[in-house]
Enzyme design. Structure first.
Site, PDB file in Angstrom:
ATOM      1  CG  MET A  78       3.304  -1.886  -5.374  1.00 27.55           C
ATOM      2  SD  MET A  78       3.331  -1.328  -3.669  1.00 27.55           S
ATOM      3  CE  MET A  78       3.851  -2.843  -2.884  1.00 27.55           C
ATOM      4  CG  HIS A  88       1.122  -5.287  -3.352  1.00 20.06           C
ATOM      5  ND1 HIS A  88       0.719  -4.266  -2.504  1.00 20.06           N
ATOM      6  CD2 HIS A  88       0.919  -4.822  -4.609  1.00 20.06           C
ATOM      7  CE1 HIS A  88       0.292  -3.247  -3.216  1.00 20.06           C
ATOM      8  NE2 HIS A  88       0.418  -3.548  -4.492  1.00 20.06           N
ATOM      9  CG  ASP A  99       3.742  -4.198   0.604  1.00 19.83           C
ATOM     10  OD1 ASP A  99       2.814  -4.258  -0.222  1.00 19.83           O
ATOM     11  OD2 ASP A  99       3.558  -4.107   1.829  1.00 19.83           O
ATOM     12  N   GLY A 146      -0.284  -2.702   7.785  1.00 23.30           N
ATOM     13  CA  GLY A 146       1.124  -2.504   8.078  1.00 23.30           C
ATOM     14  C   GLY A 146       1.291  -1.867   9.437  1.00 23.30           C
ATOM     15  N   GLY A 155       3.588   2.751  -2.080  1.00 23.14           N
ATOM     16  CA  GLY A 155       4.987   3.158  -1.935  1.00 23.14           C
ATOM     17  C   GLY A 155       5.477   3.154  -0.498  1.00 23.14           C
ATOM     18  CG  PHE A 156       6.317   5.682   1.205  1.00 24.06           C
ATOM     19  CD1 PHE A 156       7.678   5.497   1.431  1.00 24.06           C
ATOM     20  CD2 PHE A 156       5.913   6.382   0.082  1.00 24.06           C
ATOM     21  CE1 PHE A 156       8.617   6.019   0.546  1.00 24.06           C
ATOM     22  CE2 PHE A 156       6.845   6.907  -0.809  1.00 24.06           C
ATOM     23  CZ  PHE A 156       8.203   6.735  -0.583  1.00 24.06           C
ATOM     24  CG  ASP A 181      -2.003  -2.824   0.663  1.00 20.68           C
ATOM     25  OD1 ASP A 181      -1.643  -2.355   1.761  1.00 20.68           O
ATOM     26  OD2 ASP A 181      -1.208  -3.287  -0.185  1.00 20.68           O
ATOM     27  N   GLY A 182      -3.754  -0.216   2.665  1.00 22.29           N
ATOM     28  CA  GLY A 182      -3.358   1.178   2.864  1.00 22.29           C
ATOM     29  C   GLY A 182      -4.244   1.883   3.879  1.00 22.29           C
ATOM     30  N   GLY A 183      -3.654   2.193   5.022  1.00 20.12           N
ATOM     31  CA  GLY A 183      -4.388   2.941   6.049  1.00 20.12           C
ATOM     32  C   GLY A 183      -5.504   2.148   6.705  1.00 20.12           C
ATOM     33  CG  MET A 223      -2.951  -0.001  -4.253  1.00 19.54           C
ATOM     34  SD  MET A 223      -2.086  -0.881  -2.919  1.00 19.54           S
ATOM     35  CE  MET A 223      -1.595   0.427  -1.805  1.00 19.54           C
ATOM     36  CB  SER A 272       1.821  -4.996   5.160  1.00 22.57           C
ATOM     37  OG  SER A 272       2.947  -4.485   4.471  1.00 22.57           O
ATOM     38  CG  HIS A 318       0.380  -7.593   1.922  1.00 24.21           C
ATOM     39  ND1 HIS A 318      -0.437  -7.856   0.844  1.00 24.21           N
ATOM     40  CD2 HIS A 318       0.951  -6.391   1.673  1.00 24.21           C
ATOM     41  CE1 HIS A 318      -0.373  -6.859  -0.020  1.00 24.21           C
ATOM     42  NE2 HIS A 318       0.470  -5.956   0.452  1.00 24.21           N
ATOM     43  CG  MET A 358       7.505  -1.222  -2.890  1.00 22.72           C
ATOM     44  SD  MET A 358       7.294   0.196  -1.815  1.00 22.72           S
ATOM     45  CE  MET A 358       5.932  -0.364  -0.777  1.00 22.72           C
TER      46      MET A 358
END
Ligand code: DX5
Ligand code: ZN
Length: 231
Positions: free
Chosen positions: A69, A67, A36, A199, A143-144, A177-179, A138, A9, A34, A38
């Protein structure tokens, strides 16, 4: 060939050297890029628009997984299709007419992806599973970059993988997606995920290729990872 895909990402890339970062990700063996998007409304952050997607499309031949958002994502299907997106993901939480929006994406010749927030149940996407090419779960609140993986999303992954099989879509990709990184990739794979957005774990790694090789090795060596989802 493995169906596992690694999707760096660019949110965690050095934006001042974006072209170089994307080329380095491709050289390291990444499968998708990827991106993002936002809007500062649906999520409390602002990022990129179609011009950046277009710039990235000029420096890589990898698929671009966009993606969204944003609120009212149907307004942005055309501009991101024109910009060179390969896949467009829309959040179920933003789409009162979900079939229509996904069909709009397909009609533009893009892969369509439905996305769920951590607190949204699997049942929210069940009606559209026959239609989608990808489901993105998610595993943090969007958001971050750099947030901690939420393990309570794991049962939802297994449920959606089973629902995809039941809907006659064993070919659809299940994206997380995320962590995601070396500490979490094996457990999400065991629960049916086959595309791993990364990311921080990717762009903060000292060497991108070493990271990609490590992740692939973890997936290969994990005997229980995604049984039946290697081809
Ligand atoms: C977060 C974005 C992610 C983000 C993931 O809202 O959707 O794609 O870049 O970053 P990490 O892998 O650092 O959690
Ligand atoms: Zn994302």
């Amino acid at each position: 060939m493995s169906r596992f895909r690694i999707a760096p990402s660019i949110l965690s890339a050095d934006f001042g050297r974006l072209a170089e970062e994307v080329r380095a990700a491709e050289r390291a063996g990444a499968d998708w890029i990827h991106l993002d998007v936002m809007d500062g409304h649906f999520v409390p952050n602002l990022t990129i628009g179609p011009d950046v997607v277009s710039a990235v499309s000029r420096v890589t031949s990898l698929p671009l997984d966009v993606h969204l958002m944003v609120e009212n994502p149907e307004r942005f299907v055309e501009p991101f299709a024109d910009a060179g997106a390969t896949a467009l993901g829309v959040h179920v939480e933003t789409c009162p007419h979900l079939h229509r929006t996904l069909q709009q994406i397909k009609d533009r010749g893009l892969r369509c992806c439905v996305v769920l927030n951590p607190a949204t149940p699997a049942s929210a996407v069940e009606p559209v599973l026959p239609l989608v090419d990808q489901v993105l779960v998610m595993t943090v609140n969007p958001g971050f970059g750099g947030q901690s993986f939420l393990p309570e999303t794991l049962p939802k992954l297994s449920r959606i993988r089973a629902d995809l099989d039941a809907a006659g879509r064993p070919d659809a990709d299940l994206v997380v997606d995320g962590g995601i990184g070396p500490a979490t990739v094996e457990q999400v794979a065991r629960h049916g995920a086959n595309v791993f957005v990364m990311g921080n774990a990717f762009f903060r790694a000292p060497d991108y290729k070493t990271l990609v090789d490590q992740i692939r090795q973890q997936l290969e060596n994990s005997p229980e990872a995604a049984p039946g989802h290697e081809s």
